[in-house]
Every structure is written in C-alpha cells, then in structure tokens.
Design a protein around this motif. Structure first.
Motif, PDB file in Angstrom:
ATOM      1  N   THR A  96      73.269  53.295  -0.879  1.00  0.00           N
ATOM      2  CA  THR A  96      73.416  52.056  -1.355  1.00  0.00           C
ATOM      3  C   THR A  96      73.037  51.285  -0.010  1.00  0.00           C
ATOM      4  O   THR A  96      72.276  50.087  -0.023  1.00  0.00           O
ATOM      5  N   MET A  97      73.230  51.569   1.089  1.00  0.00           N
ATOM      6  CA  MET A  97      72.786  50.835   2.341  1.00  0.00           C
ATOM      7  C   MET A  97      71.317  50.962   2.873  1.00  0.00           C
ATOM      8  O   MET A  97      70.609  49.909   3.026  1.00  0.00           O
ATOM      9  N   GLY A  98      70.970  52.305   2.521  1.00  0.00           N
ATOM     10  CA  GLY A  98      69.383  52.373   2.445  1.00  0.00           C
ATOM     11  C   GLY A  98      68.608  51.309   1.529  1.00  0.00           C
ATOM     12  O   GLY A  98      67.643  50.999   2.008  1.00  0.00           O
ATOM     13  N   GLU A  99      69.279  51.348   0.296  1.00  0.00           N
ATOM     14  CA  GLU A  99      68.578  50.367  -0.568  1.00  0.00           C
ATOM     15  C   GLU A  99      68.645  48.943  -0.174  1.00  0.00           C
ATOM     16  O   GLU A  99      67.549  48.028  -0.023  1.00  0.00           O
ATOM     17  N   ALA A 100      69.688  48.374   0.353  1.00  0.00           N
ATOM     18  CA  ALA A 100      69.937  47.110   1.201  1.00  0.00           C
ATOM     19  C   ALA A 100      69.060  46.846   2.328  1.00  0.00           C
ATOM     20  O   ALA A 100      68.467  45.849   2.415  1.00  0.00           O
ATOM     21  N   ARG A 101      68.800  47.936   3.136  1.00  0.00           N
ATOM     22  CA  ARG A 101      68.128  47.939   4.287  1.00  0.00           C
ATOM     23  C   ARG A 101      66.687  47.656   3.817  1.00  0.00           C
ATOM     24  O   ARG A 101      65.940  46.928   4.430  1.00  0.00           O
ATOM     25  N   LEU A 102      66.250  48.261   2.647  1.00  0.00           N
ATOM     26  CA  LEU A 102      65.031  48.239   2.293  1.00  0.00           C
ATOM     27  C   LEU A 102      64.872  46.895   1.585  1.00  0.00           C
ATOM     28  O   LEU A 102      63.593  46.167   2.138  1.00  0.00           O
ATOM     29  N   ALA A 103      65.553  46.436   0.830  1.00  0.00           N
ATOM     30  CA  ALA A 103      65.326  44.875   0.597  1.00  0.00           C
ATOM     31  C   ALA A 103      65.472  43.954   1.388  1.00  0.00           C
ATOM     32  O   ALA A 103      64.611  42.945   1.380  1.00  0.00           O
ATOM     33  N   ASN A 104      66.246  44.196   2.693  1.00  0.00           N
ATOM     34  CA  ASN A 104      66.153  43.232   3.676  1.00  0.00           C
ATOM     35  C   ASN A 104      65.000  43.442   4.585  1.00  0.00           C
ATOM     36  O   ASN A 104      64.767  42.063   5.155  1.00  0.00           O
ATOM     37  N   THR A 105      64.365  44.515   4.773  1.00  0.00           N
ATOM     38  CA  THR A 105      63.146  44.575   5.850  1.00  0.00           C
ATOM     39  C   THR A 105      61.970  44.930   5.124  1.00  0.00           C
ATOM     40  O   THR A 105      60.965  44.604   5.833  1.00  0.00           O
TER      41      THR A 105
END
Length: 276
Positions: free
Chosen positions: A188-197
């Motif tokens: 879930t954090m990885g998905e958000a990190r992908l979206a953010n960067t």
C-alpha cells in the motif's frame, strides 16, 4: 487527515466526476471483452486455422494494454488523493500505460518474497510431500480395490500422517497470513510512493515503505486498510443479498465495483498525504 474524514471524502470522490467513472467502466468492459475474445479465437485457431490464433493473440494483447492503462489510471487517482485535488485526473493514455506496467512489476516484487518464504515453509513442514503421498495412497487403493468395494481411507493412510499434514497446514497457513498482511501494508505504501514519485525504484524500497508506515502511524494505516476492506466487503454482501430477492440487480456490480475501486485508490492517496 482523520480516519473517518479519509473514508468519507474517498467515498464521495467517485461521484465528483461521473464522466471519468463512466469512461473507466466502459474501458473495463472493453478490456474484459477483448481478453475473452482473444482467448476464444486462440483456442479456435489451435483446432482450425492458425490465423485465428494470431488474431486472438493480437486482440488479447490489446485487452492487456487496456488493463495496464486502467491500472495506471488508478495510480493517478492515488496521486490526486496525495495532492488532495478534488477533481478526478484526466486519462493520459501513454503515461497511464507506463505507470500500469510499473504497478504490476511493483506488485510482483512485493509479493514474490512472501510467496517464496511460504513455499520454503511448506517444504520444510513437508506439506507438499504429505499431500502428494496421501493422494497417491488413496488413488492406488481405489484403483486396486475389488469392484463394489468401499475403500476405508483410515486403513490406507495412517492417522499420524493426517495429523502431520494438519500441523503442516496450520503452521504454513499462519505464516502465510502474517507475511501477506505485512507485505500488503508495505505494498500500500509502495503504491502511494509510485503515485507520488513515478519511480519504480522508489516504490519497491521496502525499508522506506516500512518507515512510511511508522511516519503515518501503524494504527492509522492498519485501521484505514481494514475499514476500506470492510466497506467494500459489506457493500458487496448487501448487493449479493439483494440479488437473491431482486433478479438482475447483481448487474449493478458493473458500476459498484469500479466505484469502490476509485474509493480505495483515493483513500490510499489521502492516507499517504500526511507525509507526502
């Protein structure tokens, strides 16, 4: 944002731009249709004309491309949550396609590790070996037994072997559940990190994903993820229940499922916005 604010805002979000939701629903239907048609044509070509197989592969790939685009678009919804933008993002086909591919690769990286660990544990507990051995003993007993004879499984397989199999299943199951829950939170954090960067390397940084959970708060992350699951679960249960009384209402899932998908993606973004 507070937990209930995240859920409330996320649930309303898909209705803010029904046109985008309609496009997503239409593309989802088309992608599924292309994938099924591709498989059918490929199967026909195997028994008839190879041209059908080639056409089937092309159509299937077209459906797969659409699926990647849709997946990438969901990541852009996560980004809208991180940035706390009210409007649904535009479809940017090339960018969505690339992001969708990155997202699939990210998931492979996140879940291949627990899968490997579970496979090792299943071998260490002899789960696979016992299962295969018990199956073989039962099959051999059935094949060699005289006609009209009932095979008593307890006489074919020792009770101790069933106990060993049960223990192996329990140990492997517990480890599998714990690992997949932990890695689901990290994903879930990885998905958000992908979206953010937009960076795959940043998305699969397990250590930073772990730290992100700590920065947001383990309790908050777990609570939001559980509540997202419960909202989706309850709505689907209600829809399935209504389908037993009102014939055809189940077709609403064509709309409800994408709506809930938007909801979950938006909630992930809002959750991550605390530290973005």
């Amino acid at each position: 944002m507070e937990i209930m604010d995240i859920l409330k805002e996320s649930f309303i979000f898909p209705s803010n731009d029904l046109a985008k939701l309609a496009i997503y629903i239409a593309l989802t239907f088309v992608s599924g249709l292309l994938a099924v048609l591709g498989v059918v044509l490929f199967a026909i070509g195997m028994y008839d004309n190879a041209v059908f197989s080639i056409l089937g592969v092309i159509i299937f790939i077209a459906g797969l491309v659409l699926i990647f685009i849709l997946t990438g678009y969901l990541v852009s919804i996560v980004k809208s949550g991180i940035d706390q933008v009210d409007a649904a993002p535009e479809f940017v086909w090339k960018e969505n396609l690339i992001t969708g591919i990155k997202y699939v690769l990210m998931n492979i990286v996140y879940f291949i590790i627990p899968a490997i660990i579970v496979a090792v544990v299943s071998m260490a507990t002899n789960l696979v070996g016992n299962s295969v051995d018990i199956f073989n003993k039962i099959m051999i007993a059935h094949m060699t037994a005289p006609a009209n004879t009932t095979v008593v499984i307890s006489e074919v397989v020792p009770q101790s072997q069933f106990i060993a199999l049960g223990n192996a299943m329990i140990i492997t199951g517990i480890i599998a559940c714990v690992l997949f829950i932990i890695f689901a939170l990290l994903q879930t954090m990885g998905e958000a990190r992908l979206a953010n960067t937009g960076s795959l390397g940043t998305a699969v940084n397990f250590i930073e994903s772990f730290k992100d959970i700590g920065r947001i708060g383990w309790g908050k992350v777990i609570a939001v993820v559980i509540l997202i699951f419960l909202v989706i679960f309850v709505i689907n249960i209600v829809l399935n229940g209504l389908n037993n009384f009102i014939n055809g209402i189940g077709i609403l899932s064509i709309i409800v499922t994408p709506y809930l998908t938007f909801f979950a993606a938006r909630a992930t973004g809002l959750l991550y916005s605390d530290i973005a």
